[in-house]
Design a protein around this motif. Structure first.
Motif, short mmCIF file in Angstrom:
data_model
loop_
_atom_site.label_atom_id
_atom_site.label_comp_id
_atom_site.label_asym_id
_atom_site.label_seq_id
_atom_site.Cartn_x
_atom_site.Cartn_y
_atom_site.Cartn_z
N HIS A 35 0.44 3.63 -2.70
CA HIS A 35 -0.21 4.96 -2.37
C HIS A 35 0.09 5.71 -3.22
CE1 HIS A 35 -4.45 3.22 -1.42
NE2 HIS A 35 -3.31 2.31 -0.84
N ASP A 53 -2.15 -2.36 -4.16
CA ASP A 53 -2.09 -0.94 -4.10
C ASP A 53 -1.11 0.33 -4.48
OD1 ASP A 53 -4.94 -1.16 -3.74
OD2 ASP A 53 -5.20 -0.15 -2.00
N HIS A 60 -4.06 -4.33 1.66
CA HIS A 60 -4.68 -3.70 1.82
C HIS A 60 -5.92 -3.36 2.79
CE1 HIS A 60 -9.25 -3.11 -0.36
NE2 HIS A 60 -10.12 -3.52 0.58
N ASP A 79 0.68 -1.23 -0.20
CA ASP A 79 -0.10 -0.07 -0.23
C ASP A 79 0.66 1.25 -0.44
OD1 ASP A 79 -3.12 -0.85 0.39
OD2 ASP A 79 -1.39 -2.40 1.69
N HIS A 121 -3.15 -9.17 -2.23
CA HIS A 121 -4.08 -8.05 -1.43
C HIS A 121 -5.04 -7.60 -1.09
CE1 HIS A 121 -3.89 -3.74 -1.63
NE2 HIS A 121 -5.39 -3.62 -1.46
N HIS A 128 -4.65 -1.56 5.85
CA HIS A 128 -3.82 -0.87 7.01
C HIS A 128 -3.35 -1.03 7.79
CE1 HIS A 128 -3.68 1.91 3.08
NE2 HIS A 128 -3.91 1.27 2.55
N HIS A 152 -6.58 -0.14 -5.44
CA HIS A 152 -6.53 1.44 -6.32
C HIS A 152 -5.69 1.38 -7.86
CE1 HIS A 152 -7.57 4.52 -2.91
NE2 HIS A 152 -8.20 3.48 -2.35
FE LIG Z 1 -4.28 0.59 -0.16
#
Ligand SMILES: [Fe+2]
Length: 447
Positions: A74, A104, A242, A72, A210, A244, A138
């Protein structure tokens, strides 16, 4: 964990990191170089099919190695480049054999975000640390071309596996284009079954997904299909993204972990010792600062497989039927409708989904009404009194009689429509992929 084992796994990072570099990536090389070294000659001769005639070499003993799991990233989320960069500096300093990004990778799946991500990892790739990736929701959910952008942006396929120093690594694709939730496609599951059959029941297997599996708040609708494929094999650990969150749990006896996002200051160092037959995970958690934080020991497991400790109904503290509420004690079947069901078990950090059961019925399910639509349905149906509203990927919104599905009105938006219709007073409101909101008269469907 015994303190001696802890010492072996975590107190001597320099010895754990002693290794000869990555071995899972093969680069093409010329058959015979000019003035070849012995190594070049042997490589060229082997590629030319001369291996049976070469002198036998002693097989190198399997060496301990370290890899890193992060997730993640991001990239694109406002202001997180600095935090990601600081975490990657810590990871790079470890000189792991490779890094796996659990998905992500980007926030919106735009090419500029992938370019920024690649710039972040480039110095570490130049230092011979390979990066492998999983797609996250994402990366694929904002555009039908999300998977293509992911493949081009990372250079990786949607799912893959590789062997490294006697261990097998499986990187799954749990994404559904244009969707937040996860699903394992049948094509990938068939590939996985073949892949693991070739791997065999003894080789240690590490799985990466994920969308999380095997815990509360089901994120992959067919996660049990994955479990049934994995169960006969020596799956040491499943790494999840996924959510967090910094978590550790077991799923039918298989250990699972999840990290916070990399930019949130969390990643995991995984130390594999094939000689001792152990795997150890240490997690770096806390605020992402520029001062390197030391990963703390989190979990150890055996590479040797064998019986895993299963959560039994007797040991479980909570039970749940399908996705119903968790209840203390034995599950209550009295109000469960006829048909196939599953019971889930939970106690502390252990989670298991027991085998399914079926409550028989003498009633047959029959389709009372059906209607062909102009496109696929990717949204919730909305009940409006005795009418039902449905949006379709072709762009249309249909209002039909809820009992017979006879069309009452149908309206069109400017592009594909995967948002659920909402009833607002006298209007039916829906969003469309052309970037517009549409309001239709609730009775007539006029825009
Ligand atoms: Fe995420």
């Amino acid at each position: 964990m015994p303190s001696t084992l802890m010492g072996t796994l975590f107190a001597s990072p320099s010895s754990m990191l002693a290794r000869s570099g990555c071995s899972q990536t093969l680069h093409p090389c010329p058959l015979i170089a000019m003035n070849p070294t012995r190594r070049e000659f042997l490589a060229g001769a082997a590629a030319a099919g001369l291996a049976p005639y070469l002198p036998a070499r002693p097989v190198a003993a399997p060496a301990p190695f370290t890899f890193v799991f992060m997730s993640d990233t991001h990239v694109g989320l406002k202001g997180n480049l600095v935090q990601n960069e600081a975490m990657l500096a810590e990871i790079g300093a470890l000189k792991p054999d490779f890094v796996i990004n659990g998905g992500d990778v980007t926030d919106y799946g735009w090419s500029g975000e992938y370019a920024n991500y690649r710039a972040l990892i480039a110095p570490h790739e130049r230092a011979n640390i390979p990066f492998h990736h999983l797609a996250g929701n994402h990366d694929v959910r904002w555009s039908p071309l999300g998977p293509k952008a992911y493949r081009e942006g990372t250079g990786d396929p949607m799912f893959t596996s590789f062997d490294h120093k006697g261990c097998h690594f499986v990187l799954l694709d749990s994404t559904v284009p244009l969707s937040h939730y996860g699903h394992f496609e049948a094509k990938m599951l068939r590939w996985l079954a073949r892949d693991l059959e070739k791997t065999g029941p003894k080789m240690p297997v590490f799985v990466f997904t994920h969308h999380w599996v095997g815990k509360d708040g089901i994120m992959v609708d067919n996660e049990v299909a994955l479990l049934e494929i994995l169960k006969p094999y020596n799956v040491v650990h499943i790494f999840n993204g996924h959510g967090h969150s910094d978590l550790l749990w077991t799923w039918d006896g298989i250990a699972n972990t999840m990290n916070k996002g990399l930019y949130q200051g969390s990643w995991m160092r995984v130390d594999i010792d094939p000689v001792a037959g152990t795997a150890g995970i240490a997690r770096r958690a806390g605020e992402p600062t520029l001062d390197a934080a030391k990963p703390q020991p989190l979990w150890t497991g055996s590479l040797k497989g064998g019986a895993k400790e299963m959560l039994t109904p007797e040991r479980a503290r909570l039970h749940r039927i399908d996705n119903g509420p968790w209840v203390e004690g034995a599950p209550v079947l009295a109000s469960t409708v006829a048909g196939p069901h599953r019971v889930s078990l939970k106690t502390g950090t252990e989670y298991a989904r027991a085998k399914g059961f079926e409550i028989p019925t003498d009633r047959k399910t029959t389709v009372l009404a059906s209607r062909k639509l102009k496109g696929g349905v990717m949204s919730h149906l909305r009940l409006d009194g005795d009418r039902v509203l449905v949006s379709q990927m072709g762009g249309a919104v249909l209002c039909a009689d809820a009992e017979t599905l006879r069309p009452i009105w149908e309206a069109t938006t400017g592009d594909y429509c995967h948002s659920s219709p909402e009833v607002c007073g006298d209007l039916v409101v829906v969003g469309s992929a052309d970037g517009k909101m549409y309001a239709f008269d609730r009775k007539s469907g006029k825009e």
